[in-house]
Design a protein around this motif. Structure first.
Motif, PDB file in Angstrom:
ATOM      1  N   GLY A   1       0.396  -1.085   0.188  1.00  0.00           N
ATOM      2  CA  GLY A   1      -0.114   0.054   0.052  1.00  0.00           C
ATOM      3  C   GLY A   1       0.554   1.534  -0.050  1.00  0.00           C
ATOM      4  N   SER A   2       1.938   1.195  -0.100  1.00  0.00           N
ATOM      5  CA  SER A   2       3.282   2.619  -0.109  1.00  0.00           C
ATOM      6  C   SER A   2       3.616   2.612  -1.476  1.00  0.00           C
ATOM      7  CB  SER A   2       4.264   2.137   0.981  1.00  0.00           C
ATOM      8  OG  SER A   2       5.146   1.586   0.707  1.00  0.00           O
ATOM      9  N   SER A   3       4.596   4.161  -1.530  1.00  0.00           N
ATOM     10  CA  SER A   3       5.280   3.763  -3.087  1.00  0.00           C
ATOM     11  C   SER A   3       6.563   3.236  -2.878  1.00  0.00           C
ATOM     12  CB  SER A   3       4.744   5.930  -3.095  1.00  0.00           C
ATOM     13  OG  SER A   3       5.968   6.438  -2.045  1.00  0.00           O
ATOM     14  N   ARG A   4       7.040   2.530  -2.123  1.00  0.00           N
ATOM     15  CA  ARG A   4       7.821   2.201  -1.936  1.00  0.00           C
ATOM     16  C   ARG A   4       7.930   0.614  -2.799  1.00  0.00           C
ATOM     17  NH1 ARG A   4       9.483  -0.541   2.484  1.00  0.00           N
ATOM     18  NH2 ARG A   4       7.121   0.077   3.911  1.00  0.00           N
ATOM     19  N   LYS A   5       8.801   0.695  -3.604  1.00  0.00           N
ATOM     20  CA  LYS A   5       9.147  -0.299  -4.651  1.00  0.00           C
ATOM     21  C   LYS A   5      10.642  -0.563  -5.092  1.00  0.00           C
ATOM     22  CE  LYS A   5       7.053   1.802  -8.730  1.00  0.00           C
ATOM     23  NZ  LYS A   5       6.442   3.112  -7.313  1.00  0.00           N
ATOM     24  N   GLY A   6      11.049  -0.651  -4.413  1.00  0.00           N
ATOM     25  CA  GLY A   6      12.685  -0.819  -4.032  1.00  0.00           C
ATOM     26  C   GLY A   6      13.319  -0.148  -5.132  1.00  0.00           C
ATOM     27  N   THR A   7      14.336  -1.369  -6.078  1.00  0.00           N
ATOM     28  CA  THR A   7      14.744  -0.484  -7.441  1.00  0.00           C
ATOM     29  C   THR A   7      13.735  -0.724  -8.516  1.00  0.00           C
ATOM     30  OG1 THR A   7      16.011  -2.728  -7.436  1.00  0.00           O
ATOM     31  CG2 THR A   7      16.895  -1.692  -6.075  1.00  0.00           C
ATOM     32  N   ARG A   8      14.529  -0.532  -9.590  1.00  0.00           N
ATOM     33  CA  ARG A   8      13.352   0.230 -10.886  1.00  0.00           C
ATOM     34  C   ARG A   8      14.062  -1.051 -11.701  1.00  0.00           C
ATOM     35  NH1 ARG A   8      11.267   3.942 -13.908  1.00  0.00           N
ATOM     36  NH2 ARG A   8      12.161   5.186 -11.899  1.00  0.00           N
ATOM     37  N   ALA A   9      12.694  -1.460 -11.501  1.00  0.00           N
ATOM     38  CA  ALA A   9      12.444  -3.423 -12.415  1.00  0.00           C
ATOM     39  C   ALA A   9      12.224  -2.818 -13.795  1.00  0.00           C
ATOM     40  CB  ALA A   9      11.299  -3.972 -12.155  1.00  0.00           C
ATOM     41  N   ILE A  10      11.492  -1.920 -14.144  1.00  0.00           N
ATOM     42  CA  ILE A  10      11.058  -1.387 -15.621  1.00  0.00           C
ATOM     43  C   ILE A  10      11.260   0.110 -16.222  1.00  0.00           C
ATOM     44  CG2 ILE A  10      10.220  -4.042 -15.933  1.00  0.00           C
ATOM     45  CD1 ILE A  10       7.223  -2.461 -15.690  1.00  0.00           C
ATOM     46  N   ASP A  11      10.345   0.359 -17.368  1.00  0.00           N
ATOM     47  CA  ASP A  11      10.511   1.967 -17.003  1.00  0.00           C
ATOM     48  C   ASP A  11       8.956   1.978 -17.435  1.00  0.00           C
ATOM     49  OD1 ASP A  11      12.392   2.626 -16.417  1.00  0.00           O
ATOM     50  OD2 ASP A  11      13.427   2.690 -19.164  1.00  0.00           O
ATOM     51  N   ARG A  12       8.338   0.895 -18.061  1.00  0.00           N
ATOM     52  CA  ARG A  12       7.164   1.308 -19.091  1.00  0.00           C
ATOM     53  C   ARG A  12       6.670  -0.082 -19.389  1.00  0.00           C
ATOM     54  NH1 ARG A  12       3.797   6.041 -21.269  1.00  0.00           N
ATOM     55  NH2 ARG A  12       2.070   4.546 -22.191  1.00  0.00           N
ATOM     56  N   LEU A  13       5.024  -0.290 -18.632  1.00  0.00           N
ATOM     57  CA  LEU A  13       4.717  -1.778 -19.859  1.00  0.00           C
ATOM     58  C   LEU A  13       3.279  -1.198 -19.985  1.00  0.00           C
ATOM     59  CD1 LEU A  13       2.145  -3.248 -17.749  1.00  0.00           C
ATOM     60  CD2 LEU A  13       4.002  -3.021 -16.332  1.00  0.00           C
ATOM     61  N   SER A  14       2.943  -2.162 -20.703  1.00  0.00           N
ATOM     62  CA  SER A  14       1.211  -1.890 -21.655  1.00  0.00           C
ATOM     63  C   SER A  14       0.901  -3.417 -21.568  1.00  0.00           C
ATOM     64  CB  SER A  14       1.381  -1.227 -23.576  1.00  0.00           C
ATOM     65  OG  SER A  14       2.284   0.127 -22.996  1.00  0.00           O
ATOM     66  N   VAL A  15      -0.356  -3.394 -22.232  1.00  0.00           N
ATOM     67  CA  VAL A  15      -1.281  -4.443 -21.582  1.00  0.00           C
ATOM     68  C   VAL A  15      -1.675  -4.394 -23.498  1.00  0.00           C
ATOM     69  CG1 VAL A  15      -2.681  -6.434 -20.456  1.00  0.00           C
ATOM     70  CG2 VAL A  15      -0.520  -4.595 -18.964  1.00  0.00           C
ATOM     71  N   VAL A  16      -2.101  -5.966 -23.795  1.00  0.00           N
ATOM     72  CA  VAL A  16      -2.301  -6.438 -25.291  1.00  0.00           C
ATOM     73  C   VAL A  16      -3.842  -7.117 -24.827  1.00  0.00           C
ATOM     74  CG1 VAL A  16      -3.462  -6.355 -27.573  1.00  0.00           C
ATOM     75  CG2 VAL A  16      -0.995  -5.226 -26.885  1.00  0.00           C
TER      76      VAL A  16
END
Length: 556
Positions: free
Chosen positions: A392-407
């Motif tokens: 529930g926080s904005s903490r996600k750790g290190t960056r895993a991706i920049d962006r994703l799209s779901v078709v």
């Protein structure tokens, strides 16, 4: 001592000065009360609202004119008999938005209790989850929007002002829950109609993919009480791209759609949702995304070898990043997810001209489609920074991706097949009329320890060390943009900003820069031995609700 513990547990939430309990009146006319979940068992009653104390206060202030709506998939915390059986159950998991199919019945049942044909003057609705914040706030603001005509910004600002102490952040802080409040606003303005459909996930496109990232698709089952993992992508389902995924995206979008009311996805243009200043999904912007310059980042296409069919329009994409450690352990350095609803995203995915054909080249106007016949396919896109974080926080750790799209596409069901299957989707869900018989979904089992996914344990998300298994090793390597021979190489940012965890997941120390307000992660867990707390853990965000909505929309 118990009073002191309750004050510590309430933390950033405002306590009622007269009752001395963790609750607030959301509206001036005293119609909606938000409270943390009461408890009738030890040791929880030492640091939460004791059930009998809450009942005593409600009896004193409102007689027999109060009723409870609770949303705890982890268990109510008390038997219905202790609140005179005046309670309705619509549970769903903590830190997540509700299955949207629950919203029409929740709104209608609250409306009928407060102002229905048989309603008595002076009635109040009491909403609670665990902390009385994220899930309770989503429902309280949804009622103000759909039944009282409030704007999204005003409703969310009111809940923050009444529920939170000054300077301690927003009442509703999880991006997916904020997105759902925007869906409610659209739903209320377009006939209170919702279409539930089975959704197939055709492809997932990822930009800026780092090594060791696991991508999974999840959805609700058991009427929303449980989140189930329907598919986790493997290395055989991944294709790495040398550049933007434009060609692959366009090829997948050429697939014929299954509804007469659909438009080829490459022609779609997304209209902003009511709570956004810019679109969160569009097929045109997908091809313009640039790959991160970070070492090892890549663009990838994930295409399942077997169909991924979700039972509802609620879709969750789960991201986890692991880095190999020694002695058979792996370090989980990133945890993030995002929920979207295909029905509402599709309603804003198209622009159609209302002008005569000869005038279409000069000017067009956006036209909202018939809610009962939504487009059958679409693309949802989001940036990493706009995704939901850990618990529930904005903490996600290190960056895993920049962006994703779901078709995605809606699963087509022929009329003949639908006629032979009672209750088969798609299903048009309208809000019950005043006075109609409205059922709830029943209480979740008490003391349900597998909060997220009893059907697919373990599914509890947290950072830190975990035991490595052949299965988890294969899944985390499925997304690696480097070869298997180089996977033991340690990323330059693999442990940056990662909390140190004990064997049970408790925190040894808080991050000094982590000032986010967790939805329902309480200091109460100190008593339960789960998580240490310090002054640095207390949120200090003072961002306004409209500003927060704008920030989320600008990030995707």
């Amino acid at each position: 001592m118990a009073s002191l513990l309750r004050q510590i547990v309430a933390g950033p939430r405002a306590r009622h000065p007269e009752a001395g309990l963790d609750l607030c009146y959301v509206t001036d006319n005293s119609k909606i009360i938000a409270t943390s979940g009461p408890s009738s068992s030890y040791p929880q009653r030492y640091y939460r609202n004791p059930t009998e104390s809450l009942v005593k206060f409600l009896d004193y202030k409102h007689g027999d004119k109060w009723s409870i709506w609770e949303f705890r998939a982890e268990g109510t915390g008390y038997p219905d008999s202790e609140v005179y059986n005046r309670i309705r159950h619509y549970p769903w998991p903590d830190h997540h938005p509700p299955p949207f199919a629950l919203i029409p019945n929740i709104m209608a049942s609250m409306r009928d209790w407060l102002k229905g044909p048989d309603a008595e003057k002076g009635r109040v609705v009491v909403v609670h989850c665990k902390a009385g914040k994220g899930r309770s706030g989503s429902i309280a603001t949804s009622y103000l929007i759909s039944e009282e005509g409030w704007s999204v910004e005003d409703a969310m600002l009111r809940f923050t002002e009444r529920r939170m102490r000054s300077g301690f952040g927003a009442g509703i802080s999880i991006p997916s829950q904020i997105r759902w409040v925007g869906y409610v606003d659209w739903w209320a303005k377009h006939g209170n109609t919702y279409v539930e459909r089975k959704i197939e996930i055709r492809e997932v496109h990822v930009w800026g993919l780092r090594s060791g990232v696991k991508v999974a698709i999840e959805g609700f089952v058991e009427e929303g009480k449980v989140i189930k993992t329907f598919h986790t992508f493997t290395r055989h389902e991944r294709t790495l791209m040398d550049g933007p995924v434009a060609d692959q995206t366009e090829s997948s979008l050429d697939t014929p759609t299954t509804s007469e009311n659909s438009t080829p996805l490459q022609q779609t243009k997304r209209e902003p949702m009511p709570y956004e200043s810019s679109p969160t999904s569009s097929s045109t912007s997908i091809n313009q995304v640039e790959i991160s310059n970070d070492s090892g980042a890549a663009a990838a296409l994930f295409r399942p070898t077997v169909p991924i069919i979700l039972p509802t329009s609620d879709v969750n994409v789960d991201i986890e990043r692991r880095n190999k450690a020694k002695y058979g352990l792996t370090m989980v350095t990133s945890v993030a997810h995002v929920w979207f609803n295909a029905f509402f995203e599709s309603q804003y995915s198209l622009q159609r001209s209302t002008a005569p054909p000869e005038a279409t080249s000069s000017a067009t106007q956006p036209q909202i489609l018939d809610p009962t016949n939504p487009p059958s396919s679409g693309v949802f896109s989001i940036h990493w920074d706009a995704m939901d974080g850990l618990r529930g926080s904005s903490r996600k750790g290190t960056r895993a991706i920049d962006r994703l799209s779901v078709v995605w596409s809606a699963v087509a069901i022929s009329p003949s097949a639908a006629a032979t299957k009672e209750g088969e989707l798609p299903k048009i869900i309208t809000q019950p009329k005043p006075g109609a018989n409205i059922s709830d979904t029943g209480a979740a089992e008490r003391d349900n320890s597998s909060l997220l996914s009893p059907l697919d344990p373990p599914n509890i998300k947290k950072l830190g060390l975990r035991s490595e298994t052949p299965k988890s090793q294969d899944l985390s390597r499925s997304s690696s943009p480097v070869s298997s021979d180089n996977l033991d190489h340690k990323d330059h940012d693999s442990e940056k900003g990662v909390k140190v965890h004990g064997p049970d997941g408790h925190d040894f120390a808080s991050q000094p820069n982590d000032k986010d307000t967790n939805d329902e992660t309480e200091v109460a867990e100190v008593v339960e031995g789960k998580e240490a707390a310090s002054v640095d853990d207390l949120p200090v965000s003072t961002q306004s609700i409209p500003g927060q909505i704008k920030a989320i929309s600008e990030n995707g």
